[in-house]
Design a protein around this motif. Structure first.
Motif, mmCIF file in Angstrom:
data_model
loop_
_atom_site.group_PDB
_atom_site.id
_atom_site.type_symbol
_atom_site.label_atom_id
_atom_site.label_comp_id
_atom_site.label_asym_id
_atom_site.label_seq_id
_atom_site.Cartn_x
_atom_site.Cartn_y
_atom_site.Cartn_z
ATOM 1 N N ARG A 1 1.051 -1.086 -0.136
ATOM 2 C CA ARG A 1 0.429 -0.127 -0.061
ATOM 3 C C ARG A 1 0.793 1.475 -0.204
ATOM 4 O O ARG A 1 1.006 1.929 -0.521
ATOM 5 C CB ARG A 1 -1.132 0.180 1.418
ATOM 6 N N ALA B 1 2.422 1.706 -3.021
ATOM 7 C CA ALA B 1 1.070 2.266 -4.429
ATOM 8 C C ALA B 1 1.429 3.480 -3.974
ATOM 9 O O ALA B 1 1.137 4.470 -4.908
ATOM 10 C CB ALA B 1 0.126 1.677 -4.521
ATOM 11 N N TRP B 2 0.934 4.263 -2.784
ATOM 12 C CA TRP B 2 0.532 5.727 -3.041
ATOM 13 C C TRP B 2 2.141 6.422 -3.233
ATOM 14 O O TRP B 2 1.793 7.604 -3.647
ATOM 15 C CB TRP B 2 -0.086 5.686 -1.563
ATOM 16 N N ARG B 3 2.861 5.774 -2.658
ATOM 17 C CA ARG B 3 4.008 6.696 -3.303
ATOM 18 C C ARG B 3 4.335 7.093 -4.463
ATOM 19 O O ARG B 3 4.934 8.166 -4.650
ATOM 20 C CB ARG B 3 4.993 6.156 -2.707
ATOM 21 N N ARG B 4 3.662 6.309 -4.648
ATOM 22 C CA ARG B 4 3.855 6.521 -7.160
ATOM 23 C C ARG B 4 2.739 7.087 -7.660
ATOM 24 O O ARG B 4 2.788 7.695 -8.587
ATOM 25 C CB ARG B 4 4.369 4.453 -7.357
ATOM 26 N N ARG B 5 1.566 7.103 -6.784
ATOM 27 C CA ARG B 5 0.499 7.670 -7.117
ATOM 28 C C ARG B 5 0.973 8.525 -6.556
ATOM 29 O O ARG B 5 0.118 10.070 -8.383
ATOM 30 C CB ARG B 5 -0.457 7.771 -6.301
ATOM 31 N N LEU B 6 1.735 9.126 -5.937
ATOM 32 C CA LEU B 6 1.658 10.729 -5.764
ATOM 33 C C LEU B 6 2.626 11.047 -6.023
ATOM 34 O O LEU B 6 2.825 12.842 -6.258
ATOM 35 C CB LEU B 6 1.165 10.799 -4.451
ATOM 36 N N PRO C 1 3.275 12.271 -9.705
ATOM 37 C CA PRO C 1 3.282 13.674 -10.437
ATOM 38 C C PRO C 1 2.862 14.677 -9.608
ATOM 39 O O PRO C 1 3.166 15.928 -9.724
ATOM 40 C CB PRO C 1 2.132 13.052 -10.866
#
Length: 365
Positions: free
Chosen positions: A218, A221-226, A228
């Motif tokens: 988790r 996943a959040w680290r890569r989504r953020l 941008p």
């Protein structure tokens, strides 16, 4: 010695950046990343210290070590950092006094807040030994002493509930920011340049990030989504820096520290910018390591031996300042002092590791 990793790699970059930026006016200062944003290497250094605490206070199998051992480990490190601060401060004072004698220029003993130590040595000696009086450019390690003193409480709270530890850290940060609470200087009036009550938040966030990473899926996943969003924050910070766009401290509403770009109190703008830098550059080490192994090994070597390297870098940067003052500066001088300084940092890292690898002679019976 452990293999190169992202933490040591970025800590090495932070050490080099701090060394260069501690030589005001040198030509290479214009090319450090701190010139292209709101935050700088100090935020990175403190955050990585928190991450390292997360690693150090767990065993090889990932289980937390006993509470007493954690407390003793962190307090022992605090004593090491305090000892290093005393040594480099004493060396800095000797260098300033020696330069004043050699160049027959008494104004040199006034550099970097050293004047009171020479004009009123009784009170000022008590001040710098108790860390209440600090020389300019020699004020990061006192911050670390206090942070390491606070760290056991946050680490042990996190074992009860990580959110509780982070929440108390955020509360302490907010109260210190709003009411401008800081440690006073003595015997001179003023306050610490790095406010530990605010900067502790970065240490705790670094520790918390390590703990969150252990539930890898988790968090990653959040680290890569953020990522941008981090890139956008970095671009905005670069624009603000390039055009020198900063809030007027006299025009912002109270509490003013919430709105200005203040380093001493780690204002929210600096904190947000640094978190954006983390998100934007999170994949750099993975891209660089397979393509430039020698570079990553060198930088990681600095990061593995951060206290010794930082201490030598602090003394070397003051020496570089004195040489630039003596010679009048210039590009050739900057190349010489920065080149010699970087070589001294690299040698320090090598020497510390060489000593630790060398077999010790057995004592005679």
């Amino acid at each position: 010695m452990r293999e190169p990793n992202a933490v040591d790699f970025w800590r090495g970059i932070a050490l080099i950046t701090i060394f260069i930026n501690h030589i005001p006016g040198n030509v290479f200062q214009n090319y450090t990343y701190s010139q292209y944003g709101i935050s700088d290497a100090a935020e990175l250094f403190v955050f990585l210290a928190g991450w390292s605490i997360g690693i150090a206070t767990r065993g090889r199998d990932g289980t937390p070590e006993p509470a007493l051992r954690t407390v003793l480990r962190l307090l022992s490190r605090m004593v090491e950092v305090y000892r290093a601060q005393l040594v480099i401060t004493a060396l800095a004072l000797a260098m300033l006094a020696g330069a004043a004698l050699y160049l027959d220029n008494p104004l040199l003993v006034e550099w970097h807040n050293a004047g009171p130590i020479f004009s009123d040595p009784i009170q000022a000696t008590v001040g710098w030994v108790t860390l209440l009086h600090q020389l300019g450019f020699f004020n990061i390690l006192p911050l670390y002493v206090v942070l390491l003193g606070l760290a056991p409480a946050f680490v042990l709270l996190a074992r009860v509930h990580l959110g509780l530890s982070v929440g108390i850290s955020v509360l302490l940060y907010a109260v210190s920011l709003v009411f401008e609470i800081n440690i006073p200087s003595w015997p001179m009036e003023g306050h610490w340049f790095f406010n530990p009550f605010c900067w502790q938040l970065l240490l705790v966030l670094g520790f918390a990030a390590h703990e969150w990473r252990r539930g890898a899926g988790r968090f990653l996943a959040w680290r890569r989504r953020l990522m941008p969003l981090g890139i956008v924050i970095v671009i905005v910070g670069a624009v603000l820096s390039w055009f020198n766009l900063r809030p007027d401290p006299l025009a912002v509403p109270e509490p003013r520290l919430l709105f200005i770009f203040d380093k001493s109190y780690l204002s929210p703008a600096r904190l947000v910018h640094f978190l954006g830098v983390l998100l934007a550059f999170q994949t750099v080490f993975g891209l660089v390591q397979p393509r430039a192994r020698w570079l990553t090994e060198q930088l990681a070597g600095l990061g593995r031996n951060s206290l010794a390297v930082f201490s030598v870098g602090s003394v070397a940067s003051l020496g570089a300042q004195l040489i630039r003052f003596w010679t009048g500066g210039g590009f050739a001088t900057d190349v010489f002092v920065v080149g010699c300084g970087l070589a001294s940092l690299s040698f320090t890292a090598w020497f510390v590791e060489w000593r630790s690898r060398s077999p010790r002679p057995s004592s005679a019976a």
